[in-house]
Design an enzyme around this catalytic site. Structure first.
Site, PDB file in Angstrom:
ATOM      1  N   GLU A   1       0.807  -1.222   0.000  1.00 39.70           N
ATOM      2  CA  GLU A   1       0.000   0.000   0.000  1.00 39.70           C
ATOM      3  C   GLU A   1       0.839   1.270   0.000  1.00 39.70           C
ATOM      4  O   GLU A   1       0.413   2.313  -0.499  1.00 39.70           O
ATOM      5  CB  GLU A   1      -0.964   0.023   1.195  1.00 39.70           C
ATOM      6  CG  GLU A   1      -2.122  -0.964   1.083  1.00 39.70           C
ATOM      7  CD  GLU A   1      -1.780  -2.328   1.648  1.00 39.70           C
ATOM      8  OE1 GLU A   1      -0.602  -2.585   1.935  1.00 39.70           O
ATOM      9  OE2 GLU A   1      -2.712  -3.143   1.808  1.00 39.70           O
TER      10      GLU A   1
ATOM     11  N   PHE B   1     -11.696  -6.752  14.187  1.00 37.37           N
ATOM     12  CA  PHE B   1     -10.623  -7.266  13.335  1.00 37.37           C
ATOM     13  C   PHE B   1     -10.227  -6.197  12.320  1.00 37.37           C
ATOM     14  O   PHE B   1     -11.068  -5.598  11.668  1.00 37.37           O
ATOM     15  CB  PHE B   1     -11.104  -8.526  12.608  1.00 37.37           C
ATOM     16  CG  PHE B   1     -10.099  -9.054  11.615  1.00 37.37           C
ATOM     17  CD1 PHE B   1      -8.855  -9.508  12.037  1.00 37.37           C
ATOM     18  CD2 PHE B   1     -10.392  -9.065  10.257  1.00 37.37           C
ATOM     19  CE1 PHE B   1      -7.930  -9.972  11.113  1.00 37.37           C
ATOM     20  CE2 PHE B   1      -9.467  -9.524   9.340  1.00 37.37           C
ATOM     21  CZ  PHE B   1      -8.233  -9.985   9.764  1.00 37.37           C
ATOM     22  N   GLN B   2      -8.946  -5.941  12.198  1.00 41.65           N
ATOM     23  CA  GLN B   2      -8.387  -4.945  11.275  1.00 41.65           C
ATOM     24  C   GLN B   2      -8.976  -3.552  11.504  1.00 41.65           C
ATOM     25  O   GLN B   2      -9.189  -2.804  10.555  1.00 41.65           O
ATOM     26  CB  GLN B   2      -8.564  -5.394   9.818  1.00 41.65           C
ATOM     27  CG  GLN B   2      -7.699  -6.611   9.538  1.00 41.65           C
ATOM     28  CD  GLN B   2      -7.543  -6.942   8.067  1.00 41.65           C
ATOM     29  OE1 GLN B   2      -8.418  -6.656   7.265  1.00 41.65           O
ATOM     30  NE2 GLN B   2      -6.420  -7.545   7.722  1.00 41.65           N
TER      31      GLN B   2
ATOM     32  N   LYS C   1     -17.353  -0.395   6.139  1.00 41.02           N
ATOM     33  CA  LYS C   1     -17.820  -1.393   5.176  1.00 41.02           C
ATOM     34  C   LYS C   1     -19.337  -1.326   4.963  1.00 41.02           C
ATOM     35  O   LYS C   1     -19.816  -1.386   3.837  1.00 41.02           O
ATOM     36  CB  LYS C   1     -17.414  -2.791   5.662  1.00 41.02           C
ATOM     37  CG  LYS C   1     -17.763  -3.874   4.666  1.00 41.02           C
ATOM     38  CD  LYS C   1     -17.104  -5.196   5.008  1.00 41.02           C
ATOM     39  CE  LYS C   1     -17.401  -6.209   3.903  1.00 41.02           C
ATOM     40  NZ  LYS C   1     -16.682  -7.480   4.132  1.00 41.02           N
TER      41      LYS C   1
ATOM     42  N   MET D   1      24.534   8.514   1.847  1.00 33.87           N
ATOM     43  CA  MET D   1      24.351   9.802   2.521  1.00 33.87           C
ATOM     44  C   MET D   1      24.681   9.670   4.007  1.00 33.87           C
ATOM     45  O   MET D   1      25.248  10.576   4.619  1.00 33.87           O
ATOM     46  CB  MET D   1      22.915  10.288   2.318  1.00 33.87           C
ATOM     47  CG  MET D   1      22.640  11.668   2.823  1.00 33.87           C
ATOM     48  SD  MET D   1      23.717  12.900   2.087  1.00 33.87           S
ATOM     49  CE  MET D   1      22.722  13.483   0.726  1.00 33.87           C
TER      50      MET D   1
HETATM   51  C1  FAD Z   1      18.726  14.477   1.449  1.00 32.91           C
HETATM   52  C2  FAD Z   1      18.030  15.785   1.216  1.00 32.91           C
HETATM   53  C3  FAD Z   1      18.771  16.930   0.978  1.00 32.91           C
HETATM   54  C4  FAD Z   1      18.147  18.137   0.685  1.00 32.91           C
HETATM   55  N1  FAD Z   1      18.905  19.212   0.351  1.00 32.91           N
HETATM   56  C5  FAD Z   1      18.319  20.325  -0.151  1.00 32.91           C
HETATM   57  C6  FAD Z   1      19.080  21.403  -0.694  1.00 32.91           C
HETATM   58  O1  FAD Z   1      20.295  21.377  -0.724  1.00 32.91           O
HETATM   59  N2  FAD Z   1      18.415  22.451  -1.221  1.00 32.91           N
HETATM   60  C7  FAD Z   1      17.051  22.513  -1.247  1.00 32.91           C
HETATM   61  O2  FAD Z   1      16.485  23.465  -1.792  1.00 32.91           O
HETATM   62  N3  FAD Z   1      16.300  21.543  -0.698  1.00 32.91           N
HETATM   63  C8  FAD Z   1      16.904  20.447  -0.160  1.00 32.91           C
HETATM   64  N4  FAD Z   1      16.125  19.418   0.339  1.00 32.91           N
HETATM   65  C9  FAD Z   1      14.659  19.575   0.337  1.00 32.91           C
HETATM   66  C10 FAD Z   1      14.161  20.295   1.581  1.00 32.91           C
HETATM   67  O3  FAD Z   1      14.110  19.386   2.644  1.00 32.91           O
HETATM   68  C11 FAD Z   1      12.736  20.877   1.323  1.00 32.91           C
HETATM   69  O4  FAD Z   1      11.854  19.856   0.953  1.00 32.91           O
HETATM   70  C12 FAD Z   1      12.700  21.891   0.225  1.00 32.91           C
HETATM   71  O5  FAD Z   1      13.793  22.780   0.293  1.00 32.91           O
HETATM   72  C13 FAD Z   1      11.419  22.696   0.303  1.00 32.91           C
HETATM   73  O6  FAD Z   1      11.169  23.304  -0.912  1.00 32.91           O
HETATM   74  P1  FAD Z   1      10.302  24.629  -1.034  1.00 32.91           P
HETATM   75  O7  FAD Z   1      10.811  25.679  -0.125  1.00 32.91           O
HETATM   76  O8  FAD Z   1      10.259  24.922  -2.486  1.00 32.91           O
HETATM   77  O9  FAD Z   1       8.895  24.261  -0.439  1.00 32.91           O
HETATM   78  P2  FAD Z   1       7.749  23.213  -0.781  1.00 32.91           P
HETATM   79  O10 FAD Z   1       7.780  22.136   0.217  1.00 32.91           O
HETATM   80  O11 FAD Z   1       7.717  22.839  -2.201  1.00 32.91           O
HETATM   81  O12 FAD Z   1       6.520  24.121  -0.398  1.00 32.91           O
HETATM   82  C14 FAD Z   1       5.858  24.900  -1.308  1.00 32.91           C
HETATM   83  C15 FAD Z   1       5.468  26.239  -0.717  1.00 32.91           C
HETATM   84  O13 FAD Z   1       4.696  26.900  -1.714  1.00 32.91           O
HETATM   85  C16 FAD Z   1       3.424  27.203  -1.216  1.00 32.91           C
HETATM   86  N5  FAD Z   1       2.451  27.003  -2.280  1.00 32.91           N
HETATM   87  C17 FAD Z   1       1.891  25.863  -2.718  1.00 32.91           C
HETATM   88  N6  FAD Z   1       1.063  26.098  -3.730  1.00 32.91           N
HETATM   89  C18 FAD Z   1       1.080  27.425  -3.943  1.00 32.91           C
HETATM   90  C19 FAD Z   1       0.407  28.283  -4.858  1.00 32.91           C
HETATM   91  N7  FAD Z   1      -0.440  27.825  -5.775  1.00 32.91           N
HETATM   92  N8  FAD Z   1       0.654  29.608  -4.782  1.00 32.91           N
HETATM   93  C20 FAD Z   1       1.503  30.105  -3.837  1.00 32.91           C
HETATM   94  N9  FAD Z   1       2.179  29.339  -2.963  1.00 32.91           N
HETATM   95  C21 FAD Z   1       1.961  28.007  -3.016  1.00 32.91           C
HETATM   96  C22 FAD Z   1       3.185  26.289  -0.047  1.00 32.91           C
HETATM   97  O14 FAD Z   1       2.294  26.891   0.867  1.00 32.91           O
HETATM   98  C23 FAD Z   1       4.605  26.135   0.518  1.00 32.91           C
HETATM   99  O15 FAD Z   1       4.909  27.153   1.424  1.00 32.91           O
HETATM  100  C24 FAD Z   1      16.741  18.217   0.683  1.00 32.91           C
HETATM  101  C25 FAD Z   1      15.988  17.075   0.979  1.00 32.91           C
HETATM  102  C26 FAD Z   1      16.615  15.867   1.224  1.00 32.91           C
HETATM  103  C27 FAD Z   1      15.780  14.666   1.482  1.00 32.91           C
HETATM  104  C1  TPP Z   2      12.592   5.497   5.014  1.00 31.28           C
HETATM  105  C2  TPP Z   2      13.900   6.130   5.339  1.00 31.28           C
HETATM  106  N1  TPP Z   2      14.722   5.568   6.257  1.00 31.28           N
HETATM  107  C3  TPP Z   2      15.912   6.138   6.541  1.00 31.28           C
HETATM  108  C4  TPP Z   2      16.297   7.295   5.927  1.00 31.28           C
HETATM  109  C5  TPP Z   2      17.650   7.935   6.275  1.00 31.28           C
HETATM  110  N2  TPP Z   2      18.519   7.909   5.073  1.00 31.28           N
HETATM  111  C6  TPP Z   2      18.684   8.986   4.288  1.00 31.28           C
HETATM  112  S1  TPP Z   2      19.676   8.698   2.984  1.00 31.28           S
HETATM  113  C7  TPP Z   2      19.936   7.116   3.462  1.00 31.28           C
HETATM  114  C8  TPP Z   2      20.804   6.199   2.662  1.00 31.28           C
HETATM  115  C9  TPP Z   2      20.305   5.930   1.289  1.00 31.28           C
HETATM  116  O1  TPP Z   2      21.101   4.966   0.672  1.00 31.28           O
HETATM  117  P1  TPP Z   2      21.003   4.693  -0.874  1.00 31.28           P
HETATM  118  O2  TPP Z   2      19.602   4.555  -1.278  1.00 31.28           O
HETATM  119  O3  TPP Z   2      21.911   3.582  -1.244  1.00 31.28           O
HETATM  120  O4  TPP Z   2      21.516   6.064  -1.503  1.00 31.28           O
HETATM  121  P2  TPP Z   2      22.983   6.696  -1.520  1.00 31.28           P
HETATM  122  O5  TPP Z   2      23.010   7.749  -0.457  1.00 31.28           O
HETATM  123  O6  TPP Z   2      23.953   5.608  -1.279  1.00 31.28           O
HETATM  124  O7  TPP Z   2      23.082   7.277  -2.874  1.00 31.28           O
HETATM  125  C10 TPP Z   2      19.246   6.839   4.651  1.00 31.28           C
HETATM  126  C11 TPP Z   2      19.283   5.556   5.344  1.00 31.28           C
HETATM  127  C12 TPP Z   2      15.399   7.866   5.013  1.00 31.28           C
HETATM  128  N3  TPP Z   2      15.647   9.023   4.394  1.00 31.28           N
HETATM  129  N4  TPP Z   2      14.232   7.268   4.709  1.00 31.28           N
END
Ligand code: FAD
Ligand code: TPP
Ligand code: MG
Lengths: 163, 570
Positions: B50, B112-113, B162, B478
């Site tokens: 799911e 159940f469930q 249901k 990472m």
């Molecule tokens: C491993 C990892 C590393 C990351 N590193 C980076 C990084 O280096 N740089 C980076 O940028 N991010 C990074 N992120 C992502 C970060 O965590 C955030 O998800 C991201 O920066 C948020 O993007 P955003 O500010 O565009 O907001 P979003 O989450 O896209 O939010 C959208 C915003 O727009 C508003 N909005 C929505 N619809 C409308 C509309 N129609 N009109 C006006 N406003 C609207 C919402 O209210 C909200 O405030 C990383 C994520 C991970 C998992």
């Molecule tokens: C569901 C979930 N569990 C744990 C994490 C923490 N986490 C972030 S990156 C990462 C490693 C990912 O490994 P891989 O998919 O091999 O990518 P790589 O960084 O090696 O490119 C983990 C465990 C996460 N982001 N999401």
């Protein structure tokens, strides 16, 4: 800073948990929360007393407004307003304490609403300070039980919270 | 017309023009599945878990402007869906999730469930409903779709017991819906917009910072027009990639933790920052106190008032839809006399170009060992830069974001807010179904892909010829990177032993598997995947450099200007 937030919310099951869940999920304080249906039974009115910096309280009102079932939110403590709380206190009342408690209740304009050989139930409304003062004025050894409703609030004058 | 509750649900989906429902059956949704069976307008995609159903519906939504729909049974079906729902919630993706529930009379009996699905999902949905009367289904479904797609979009869950799906009643789908408690502001306040435009035109060091809101609002065209009109530098967050064309000179790359030097420096030293549909995430601005040290005026356009002044103080808040607000800004600028100060702008660009001159995205390539960045660059070449790229979470995600230059919106699908490993393949499934004529590739890691690897089976059943590019570094890369940099190189549980032979695994599901060991074979393998095996799913297992790290990097808690640009900076 202490703030009193009033809101109107659709009277749907689960609406209260959306509000309380918001406060716990985001780490906001709730000092008290009261809720009951309004004259329009499809809506409830809630009064929430909270504390936080201006930034936090701004976020609290925005987040409350964002809840789909919330119809209107106002921080009534931003302007002149009235707060009231209801308290019921069960006090041991025997011997000379019977008179003493009665006298104190009179001074606070409280009412004794239940009397037995050994105890009174005292009813008191007022703002939080008044209720606290009453508790302070009674010998702690005599207090058997207290229950407070939490604060209800309303703006003074022409300001109304209505849809 | 009198219908069963289940038939009503399916009729509502038809009325909403839903093409695909991603789901998995079970006891509490048997009537719903029966109703699905007896029609052929709404097609059902049977996933293998799911979580993947919700992710696939989410990917469908991200790659289109449509609401994604998923259906799950009560109890474990609903709890399996939670990660998917939270993922969509964190990135504001419009979705409707239909969950089965035990019969009304059994609710609260530890049946159940039975789980309290509405309670469990409450903090990670835009809204949810428990429908206790079949007569409420139609209006609830109407509300659900309305809430999901309007305002700040998000997932909405409808929990249907249901017996409610079995009982019969009259059906009529409401044409319109209005809710007194829900009226998102769409048009920005024109006085505020005027103030913003004036501030923008007077800026000496302007910067435009945009995010997912531009994509969600379908406002890439307006953004491009405004940015070109002003001639200012621009950056797109991880969620906003493609909102402005990567290949354009005004584009500085992504900001934030793994953003470019030039984007971060320009964000930090700007005197007027126009933030559009971006929420000043901690991965974007780093330490907010450090960010606030430099004085600058901030204009913030967002449809959600609670996004504004949440993490940084904003000088000109504008609540409204990005598209509407940008249109109005363009109109005001075009009809006015004022133009940006050319000398100031030239000096600012000179500075920006100097920062850009650091060429922070250059990496050392190798003839011996495959560099992960190189694979992404080759993927860009082979797909003509015009594929839908999905990703998982980790280093590979950052390299995909950094090195696949997105020129258009809705081409980059990833989990930014929740950072959910396992979204990559389901996102690609949803995107491929929504865009059958487009190339769809999933850039993933050997750990992430295993979180929903079972979907290879779904891909076979529904003939989804997606291309999986596994950047296999045999590490939770990472995690390993953070351990190397911040935990004394103690690689606690970040090495994954006993990996499967991914090529053979893909073959066992009836797909094509290719293992690639040498840099010289990367391009050929990609071409083979996208041409010879165009109509098949291909699992490309690239054995990449195990110790490569993602740079630039802003360490948690540090300021945007305190970047580590490469290993030499350590
Ligand atoms: C491993 C990892 C590393 C990351 N590193 C980076 C990084 O280096 N740089 C980076 O940028 N991010 C990074 N992120 C992502 C970060 O965590 C955030 O998800 C991201 O920066 C948020 O993007 P955003 O500010 O565009 O907001 P979003 O989450 O896209 O939010 C959208 C915003 O727009 C508003 N909005 C929505 N619809 C409308 C509309 N129609 N009109 C006006 N406003 C609207 C919402 O209210 C909200 O405030 C990383 C994520 C991970 C998992
Ligand atoms: C569901 C979930 N569990 C744990 C994490 C923490 N986490 C972030 S990156 C990462 C490693 C990912 O490994 P891989 O998919 O091999 O990518 P790589 O960084 O090696 O490119 C983990 C465990 C996460 N982001 N999401
Ligand atoms: Mg890995």
């Amino acid at each position: 800073m202490r703030h009193v937030i009033s809101l109107l919310i659709e009277n749907e099951s689960g609406a209260l948990s959306r509000v309380s869940g918001l406060f716990s999920a985001r780490g906001y304080n709730i000092e008290s929360l009261t809720v009951a249906p309004t004259e329009d039974l499809s809506m409830s009115r809630m009064t929430i007393v909270t504390t936080g910096s201006d930034d936090i309280v701004e976020q609290i009102t925005k987040q409350l407004n964002k809840l789909v079932e919330v119809v209107k939110v106002v921080d009534i403590s931003e302007a002149a307003h009235i707060e009231r709380e209801l308290m019921l206190v069960k006090v041991r009342a025997t011997g000379k304490d019977r008179e003493e408690v009665k006298r104190t209740a009179d001074i606070f304009r409280a009412r004794i609403i239940d009397v037995t050989d050994t105890a009174y139930v005292v009813e008191l409304t007022g703002n939080q300070g008044k209720l606290d003062a009453f508790i302070g004025a009674i010998d702690p050894a005599l207090i058997l039980e207290t229950v407070r409703s939490g604060v209800c609030g309303i703006g003074r004058g022409d300001r109304v919270l209505k849809v | 017309m009198v219908l069963s509750g289940a038939e009503i649900v399916i009729r509502c989906l038809q009325e909403e023009k839903v093409e695909y429902v991603f789901g998995y059956p079970g006891g509490a949704v048997l009537f719903l599945y029966d109703a699905l069976f007896q029609q052929d307008k709404v097609r059902h995609v049977l996933v293998r878990h799911e979580q993947a159903a919700v992710h696939a519906a989410d990917g469908f939504a991200r790659s289109t402007e449509k609401v994604g729909v998923a259906m799950v049974t009560s109890g474990p079906g609903a709890t399996n869906a939670v990660t998917g729902i939270a993922t969509a919630y964190c990135d504001s993706i419009p979705m409707v999730i239909i969950s089965g529930q035990v019969p009304v009379a059994a609710i609260g009996q530890d049946a159940f469930q039975e789980v309290d699905t509405v309670g469990i999902t409450r903090p990670c949905v835009k809204h949810n409903f428990l429908v206790k009367d079949p007569r409420d289904i139609a209006v609830t479904m109407k509300k659900a779709f309305h809430l999901a797609r309007t305002g700040r979009p998000g997932p909405v869950l409808v929990d249907i017991p249901k017996d409610v799906s079995m009982q019969r009643c009259e059906f009529e789908y409401p044409k319109e819906i209005s809710m007194r408690s829900y009226n998102p502001v769409v048009k920005g306040h024109s006085g505020q917009i005027k103030k913003a435009v004036q501030l923008l035109l007077e800026a000496r060091r302007p910067m435009i910072y945009t995010g997912g809101g531009v994509v969600l609002s379908n406002a890439a065209e307006q953004l491009t027009k405004l940015t070109r009109l002003l001639g200012y530098p621009i950056t797109n967050t991880l969620m906003g990639l493609g909102g402005y064309p990567f290949s354009d000179r005004q584009y500085l790359g992504m900001p934030g933790m793994h953003g470019t030097f030039e984007a971060n420096m320009a964000m930090h030293y700007s005197d007027v920052l126009l933030a559009v549909g971006a929420r000043f995430d901690d991965r974007v601005i780093g330490n907010p106190a450090h960010f606030a040290e430099e004085p600058r005026k901030i204009i913030h356009v967002d449809i959600d008032p609670s996004s504004i002044s949440k993490r940084v103080r904003v000088d000109v808040p504008i609540v409204g839809d990005v598209k509407e607000v940008l249109d109005e800004m363009i109109r005001q600028i075009e009809s006015g006399e004022a133009r940006p100060n050319p000398e100031a702008l030239a000096a600012w660009w000179k500075q920006v170009e100097e920062w850009r001159g650091r060429r922070c995205m250059v990496y050392k390539n190798s003839d011996e060992i495959i560099k992960p960045q190189f694979v992404v660059q080759k993927l860009w070449e082979v797909t003509g830069g015009d594929a839908i790229i999905t990703s998982d979470v980790g280093q590979h995600q950052m390299w995909a974001a950094q090195y696949y230059g997105f020129d258009k919106p809705r081409r980059w699908l990833n989990s930014g807010g929740l950072g959910t490993m396992g979204v990559g393949m389901p996102y690609a499934m949803g995107a491929k179904l929504a865009n059958p004529d487009m190339q769809v590739a999933c850039v993933t890691g050997e750990a992430s892909i295993q979180m929903n690897i079972q979907e290879l089976s779904t891909c076979k059943q529904f003939r989804l010829p997606i291309k999986i590019c596994n950047l296999n570094n045999r590490y939770l890369g990472m995690v390993r990177q953070w351990q190397e940099l911040f935990h004394g190189g103690r690689y606690s549980e970040s090495y994954m032993d006993s990996l499967p032979d991914f090529a053979k695994l893909a073959e066992s599901y009836g797909h094509v598997g290719i293992r690639v060991d040498k840099p010289g074979d990367v391009e050929g393998a990609l071409r083979e995947a996208f041409t010879t095996h165009r109509n098949e799913l291909v699992f490309l297992d690239f054995q990449v450099d195990q110790t490569e790290n993602v740079y630039p990097m802003v360490q948690g808690g540090k300021g945007l200007t305190e970047m580590i640009l490469s290993a030499e900076d350590l």
